[in-house]
Design a protein around this motif. Structure first.
Motif, mmCIF file in Angstrom:
data_model
loop_
_atom_site.group_PDB
_atom_site.id
_atom_site.type_symbol
_atom_site.label_atom_id
_atom_site.label_comp_id
_atom_site.label_asym_id
_atom_site.label_seq_id
_atom_site.Cartn_x
_atom_site.Cartn_y
_atom_site.Cartn_z
ATOM 1 N N VAL A 68 0.879 -1.169 0.000
ATOM 2 C CA VAL A 68 0.000 0.000 0.000
ATOM 3 C C VAL A 68 0.913 1.214 0.000
ATOM 4 O O VAL A 68 1.606 1.487 0.974
ATOM 5 N N ALA A 69 0.945 1.920 -1.119
ATOM 6 C CA ALA A 69 1.846 3.071 -1.254
ATOM 7 C C ALA A 69 1.406 3.895 -2.453
ATOM 8 O O ALA A 69 0.835 3.374 -3.412
ATOM 9 N N GLN A 70 1.696 5.171 -2.393
ATOM 10 C CA GLN A 70 1.445 6.052 -3.529
ATOM 11 C C GLN A 70 2.712 6.154 -4.365
ATOM 12 O O GLN A 70 3.816 6.239 -3.832
ATOM 13 N N ILE A 71 2.535 6.147 -5.675
ATOM 14 C CA ILE A 71 3.664 6.189 -6.593
ATOM 15 C C ILE A 71 3.686 7.535 -7.305
ATOM 16 O O ILE A 71 2.656 8.022 -7.778
ATOM 17 N N ALA A 72 4.872 8.129 -7.379
ATOM 18 C CA ALA A 72 5.017 9.387 -8.102
ATOM 19 C C ALA A 72 4.915 9.138 -9.596
ATOM 20 O O ALA A 72 5.151 8.028 -10.087
ATOM 21 N N GLU A 73 4.564 10.168 -10.347
ATOM 22 C CA GLU A 73 4.500 10.058 -11.803
ATOM 23 C C GLU A 73 5.867 9.672 -12.347
ATOM 24 O O GLU A 73 6.894 10.199 -11.915
ATOM 25 N N PRO A 74 5.920 8.722 -13.306
ATOM 26 C CA PRO A 74 7.225 8.334 -13.860
ATOM 27 C C PRO A 74 7.870 9.483 -14.608
ATOM 28 O O PRO A 74 7.203 10.337 -15.178
ATOM 29 N N ILE A 75 9.186 9.478 -14.590
ATOM 30 C CA ILE A 75 9.940 10.529 -15.259
ATOM 31 C C ILE A 75 10.854 9.871 -16.285
ATOM 32 O O ILE A 75 11.554 8.920 -15.978
ATOM 33 N N GLY A 76 10.849 10.386 -17.490
ATOM 34 C CA GLY A 76 11.714 9.825 -18.515
ATOM 35 C C GLY A 76 11.144 10.091 -19.886
ATOM 36 O O GLY A 76 9.990 10.490 -20.031
ATOM 37 N N THR A 77 11.934 9.852 -20.907
ATOM 38 C CA THR A 77 11.482 10.072 -22.273
ATOM 39 C C THR A 77 11.556 8.812 -23.118
ATOM 40 O O THR A 77 10.860 8.703 -24.119
#
Length: 382
Positions: A169-178
């Protein structure tokens, strides 16, 4: 802390849970993460019950996926000794415009799905508790019915964990990358590394990926009401009353299951909402509409009390087709959603398809592609 997996699945609704389960069955090291918990109260997979039916008009793709999914649901419940499917039958009712019913019959016949057809007179004899004004014919799928939604998703997650899937149970940050990412960071500070990431976040997909999905995922507010049945009256429980869909009324419902009451759900798309901030209290207007419907279609329950309400959400694509595709810039990120109010039943088939798309062996279905998703709603899949 850093942990590494073959696949990280973000979102433990029905799509994410079954995806994790199928990946686990392939022997992959899998992490399943949800911000609030499996089929939590905010999720589109929440609530007590969902219809599983084979009828989709002329749309054979979803009929065959429903067939496949029902087999897997029943096998899963048998293996885990849980009775979370009720074979109530599903009754379609049509008025003068019965094209969809005729197309459904043709498709079910072609796919080998058993069904019965009824004239208005036959419906009157078989279902005297239903108000049939304006109804001309009906079609019954006797082997279809109801999945106990919240508990079913929790059971799939539990069984996936028993099979080796890890769960957080955890919140995930928006992925970063191209091009590709190798990790996401959880609210706990844990760095989660994986070869592939599956975002099955339902109504939150547009918020996580605003540039590509903000205008292509349409979360809508949907109200559900349960009416208390008359004391000692078995006419509104199975087998006397099946699950039913009035196609022209855009309302569906279920018989009195597990003593919860007669379920009335408004199927037409409600207002667009933010899943984080929308009110979860049913409106007086929605309650009044549900009461009028009950008085019209179930006259023996006129004046029955509302004993429970629920506000959930659909997460619609422009036409109702699912979204299951690779992110257009981040090559190891997969986007899975667009349940569009009819997706719950398909959880097993979706999970199998996603696992096959990631690791090969499954042909891409063009209707699920991101490229096919438009930004103006024209509902076509019901």
């Amino acid at each position: 802390m850093t942990t590494r997996f073959d696949v990280a699945v973000i979102g433990a609704g029905v799509f994410g849970a079954w995806t994790a389960w199928h990946l686990g069955q392939r022997g992959k090291r899998v992490l399943l993460v949800d911000a609030y918990g499996p089929a939590n109260a905010r999720a589109s997979s929440a609530g007590e019950s969902r219809i599983i039916r084979m009828g989709y008009g002329a749309d054979e793709l979803y009929t065959r996926w429903s067939q496949k999914s029902l087999v897997q649901w029943k096998e899963f419940f048998a293996a885990t000794r849980q009775n979370l499917f009720h074979e109530t039958g599903v009754l379609w009712l049509a008025g003068k415009e019965d094209t969809r019913l005729r197309e459904t019959a043709d498709t079910l016949r072609r796919c080998g799905v058993p069904f019965e057809e009824f004239s208005r007179a036959e419906l009157d004899r078989r279902y005297p508790q239903i108000g049939l004004d304006g109804i001309t014919r009906g079609l019954l799928e006797p082997k279809s019915g109801v999945l106990m939604a919240r508990r079913a998703v929790a059971a799939v997650v539990d069984e996936a964990v028993r099979g080796g899937v890890e769960y957080r149970v955890a919140q995930i940050a928006e992925p970063i990358g191209t091009a590709a990412i190798n990790a996401v960071v959880a609210s706990s500070g844990e760095r989660i590394e994986a070869e592939a990431f599956v975002f099955a976040c339902g109504a939150w997909l547009g918020k996580l990926f605003p540039e590509i999905l903000g205008s292509r995922i349409f979360p809508s507010r949907q109200e559900v009401f349960f009416f208390g049945v008359p004391a000692g009256d078995a006419r509104y429980a199975p087998p006397a009353l099946p699950t039913w869909l009035f196609q022209e009324d855009e309302i569906y419902g279920m018989p009195d299951l597990e003593s919860r009451g007669l379920k009335i759900a408004l199927d037409r798309h409600g207002e667009r909402v933010d899943p984080d901030t929308q009110s979860r209290l049913a409106s007086a207007e929605g309650a009044d509409e549900a009461r009028r419907f009950v008085a019209q279609r179930f006259p023996g329950m006129r004046g029955a009390p509302i004993v429970e309400t629920r506000v959930c959400q659909y997460e619609n694509t422009w036409n109702g087709d699912f979204l299951i595709d690779r992110h257009p810039q981040i090559e190891n990120v997969w986007l899975v959603g667009g349940g569009s109010g009819h997706g719950f039943k398909h959880g097993p088939a979706v999970g199998e398809y996603v696992a096959g798309r990631i690791f090969g062996g499954v042909t891409e279905e063009a209707r699920f592609s991101l490229a096919s998703k438009e930004t103006v709603q024209r509902r076509a899949v019901f």
